[in-house]
Motif scaffolding. Structure first.
Motif, PDB file in Angstrom:
ATOM      1  N   ILE A 260      60.671  22.823 -18.908  1.00  0.00           N
ATOM      2  CA  ILE A 260      61.394  22.578 -17.658  1.00  0.00           C
ATOM      3  C   ILE A 260      60.729  23.317 -16.495  1.00  0.00           C
ATOM      4  CG2 ILE A 260      63.604  22.901 -16.458  1.00  0.00           C
ATOM      5  CD1 ILE A 260      63.709  20.673 -18.537  1.00  0.00           C
ATOM      6  N   GLN A 261      60.299  24.558 -16.747  1.00  0.00           N
ATOM      7  CA  GLN A 261      59.659  25.319 -15.667  1.00  0.00           C
ATOM      8  C   GLN A 261      58.367  24.663 -15.222  1.00  0.00           C
ATOM      9  OE1 GLN A 261      59.266  29.554 -16.525  1.00  0.00           O
ATOM     10  NE2 GLN A 261      61.277  29.489 -17.488  1.00  0.00           N
ATOM     11  N   ASN A 262      57.650  24.137 -16.183  1.00  0.00           N
ATOM     12  CA  ASN A 262      56.417  23.429 -15.878  1.00  0.00           C
ATOM     13  C   ASN A 262      56.662  22.234 -14.974  1.00  0.00           C
ATOM     14  OD1 ASN A 262      53.803  23.942 -16.543  1.00  0.00           O
ATOM     15  ND2 ASN A 262      54.142  23.627 -18.733  1.00  0.00           N
ATOM     16  N   LEU A 263      57.641  21.421 -15.370  1.00  0.00           N
ATOM     17  CA  LEU A 263      57.955  20.234 -14.592  1.00  0.00           C
ATOM     18  C   LEU A 263      58.484  20.613 -13.217  1.00  0.00           C
ATOM     19  CD1 LEU A 263      59.561  17.868 -17.238  1.00  0.00           C
ATOM     20  CD2 LEU A 263      57.330  17.677 -16.172  1.00  0.00           C
ATOM     21  N   GLU A 264      59.246  21.710 -13.192  1.00  0.00           N
ATOM     22  CA  GLU A 264      59.807  22.196 -11.947  1.00  0.00           C
ATOM     23  C   GLU A 264      58.679  22.572 -10.984  1.00  0.00           C
ATOM     24  OE1 GLU A 264      62.400  25.387 -12.870  1.00  0.00           O
ATOM     25  OE2 GLU A 264      63.558  25.186 -11.031  1.00  0.00           O
TER      26      GLU A 264
ATOM     27  N   SER B  50      61.620  23.897 -29.572  1.00  0.00           N
ATOM     28  CA  SER B  50      62.388  25.150 -29.692  1.00  0.00           C
ATOM     29  C   SER B  50      62.945  25.553 -28.328  1.00  0.00           C
ATOM     30  CB  SER B  50      61.512  26.259 -30.227  1.00  0.00           C
ATOM     31  OG  SER B  50      60.658  26.709 -29.199  1.00  0.00           O
ATOM     32  N   ASP B  51      63.818  26.564 -28.331  1.00  0.00           N
ATOM     33  CA  ASP B  51      64.426  27.019 -27.087  1.00  0.00           C
ATOM     34  C   ASP B  51      63.406  27.533 -26.088  1.00  0.00           C
ATOM     35  OD1 ASP B  51      66.890  26.298 -27.753  1.00  0.00           O
ATOM     36  OD2 ASP B  51      67.695  28.318 -28.059  1.00  0.00           O
TER      37      ASP B  51
ATOM     38  N   VAL C 139      63.746  31.807 -11.997  1.00  0.00           N
ATOM     39  CA  VAL C 139      64.416  30.958 -12.969  1.00  0.00           C
ATOM     40  C   VAL C 139      65.618  31.686 -13.538  1.00  0.00           C
ATOM     41  CG1 VAL C 139      62.473  29.531 -13.591  1.00  0.00           C
ATOM     42  CG2 VAL C 139      62.856  31.675 -14.787  1.00  0.00           C
ATOM     43  N   GLY C 140      66.589  30.952 -13.903  1.00  0.00           N
ATOM     44  CA  GLY C 140      67.809  31.559 -14.423  1.00  0.00           C
ATOM     45  C   GLY C 140      68.857  31.617 -13.329  1.00  0.00           C
TER      46      GLY C 140
ATOM     47  N   CYS D 138      68.359  22.937 -20.344  1.00  0.00           N
ATOM     48  CA  CYS D 138      67.447  24.088 -20.243  1.00  0.00           C
ATOM     49  C   CYS D 138      68.135  25.397 -20.591  1.00  0.00           C
ATOM     50  CB  CYS D 138      66.841  24.163 -18.844  1.00  0.00           C
ATOM     51  SG  CYS D 138      68.049  24.585 -17.574  1.00  0.00           S
ATOM     52  N   ASN D 139      69.435  25.347 -20.806  1.00  0.00           N
ATOM     53  CA  ASN D 139      70.221  26.528 -21.185  1.00  0.00           C
ATOM     54  C   ASN D 139      70.346  27.600 -20.102  1.00  0.00           C
ATOM     55  OD1 ASN D 139      68.762  26.048 -24.355  1.00  0.00           O
ATOM     56  ND2 ASN D 139      70.881  25.606 -23.858  1.00  0.00           N
TER      57      ASN D 139
END
Ligand code: ZN
Ligand code: ZN
Ligand code: ZN
Length: 332
Positions: A115-119, A107-108, A10-11, A45-46
């Motif tokens: 998002i990671q979960n859904l991903e 929160s951030d 991620v990132g 998701c920043n």
């Protein structure tokens, strides 16, 4: 073949082509795009993502992607305008019609986690869809097809209005790249991208849902004390069944937010009273987008209750079953 996202990486998000609706892309399929890897942070998701920039056609303003590929895929929306790709409608409208739950992280850290979960869910499901399509109801899809805005709206790609012109101060005249006109009261301009993405507090969606409800005779009563909806044409059923149907069709309603539920068996109807008016309106709009509510295997019609003065009690919501042709009914 679509690459599976490695959630350990991620990132890092790189993509070859953006996910765009026809409107944002513009009429020219061979449009030239500039691509900047990690050009910006995704507004949802920043995380840094690949930013694309292009001119969608003559007289249009440059457009760019605002959210990352992953966030767009998760909600099935355009990376630039965040409207649903299939129907061209705001997420809030689509999700109301399909009875989809709208949960958004706060929160951030939650944001990234969400998002990671859904991903991860998306990578694990066979068709790359996060949402169970069985849960989506057929009536809602039908309604979305009718409401769909599938023709491209290139007007949306026009330059923004010149803020100097509005103040009477633009000296650039014909050279000015912005539009010289006075803004109309435009709900779109007040929109917040994150809310639009999660389908919350979206003024455009609210307007669309209100209009479709009104077009089906579900105009909210002037009397703001009315917080009751009537379900008409019910089969023999129970309060628990109705509550379960409501929870499925409008997942945003908490069980405690149904103040009372009264079944009038003789008239095949039920009075459902909500704790407040905005909630009742939201339910009315969602159920009208779903063309009623399915209770115990039968689709019931939904109408607003009527205000009627009661002796000593002040106005309380009651309804008339005359719409179903069975005479008058009084709430207990
Ligand atoms: Zn993102
Ligand atoms: Zn778009
Ligand atoms: Zn100007």
């Amino acid at each position: 073949m679509p690459a599976k996202h490695d959630i350990n990486k991620v990132g890092v998000e790189s993509s070859d082509f953006p996910i765009l609706c026809e409107t944002c892309l513009g009429p020219n399929p061979y449009v030239r795009m500039t691509k900047q890897e990690f050009g910006n942070e995704c507004k949802i998701c920043n995380r840094p993502f690949t930013v694309f920039r292009w001119n969608p056609g003559a007289g249009a303003r440059y457009k760019k992607t605002e959210i990352c590929n992953t966030c767009a895929k998760i909600k099935g929306v355009c990376q630039t305008c965040l409207l649903d790709l299939e129907y061209g409608l705001p997420v809030q409208v689509r999700d109301a019609a399909l009875g989809r739950k709208q949960d958004a992280p706060t929160s951030d850290i939650n944001k990234q986690f969400y998002i990671q979960n859904l991903e991860a869910q998306m990578a694990n499901s066979a068709d790359g869809q996060v949402f169970d399509s069985d849960a989506a109801n057929r009536a809602g899809r039908e309604m979305l097809k009718n409401m769909a805005r599938t023709d491209p709206h290139y007007k949306r790609n026009r330059p923004h209005i010149c803020s100097f012109f509005v103040k009477g101060e633009c000296k650039r005249g014909g050279e000015c790249p912005f539009r010289h006109e006075l803004p109309k009261e435009n709900e779109l301009s007040k929109q917040n991208l994150v809310d639009r993405y999660y389908g919350k507090n979206d003024p455009v969606a609210k307007k669309i849902l209100r209009e479709q409800a009104e077009s089906k005779g579900m105009k909210a009563p002037e009397d703001k004390t009315v917080t009751t909806l009537l379900f008409l044409g019910l089969p023999v059923t129970t309060e628990a069944e109705i509550r379960a149907s409501l929870a499925g069709a409008c997942p945003f309603v908490k069980p405690t937010e149904v103040r009372s539920l009264t079944i009038v068996e003789a008239s095949h109807c039920a009075f459902v009273n909500f704790v407040n008016r905005p909630l009742a309106e939201r339910v009315a709009e969602a159920l009208s987008a779903q063309n009623g509510i399915e209770v115990s295997g039968k689709r019931a019609k939904v109408v607003w209750g009527r205000s009627r003065p009661q002796k000593g009690k002040g106005p309380s919501a009651a309804g008339s079953a005359s719409a179903s042709g069975s005479g008058s009914v009084t709430a207990v």
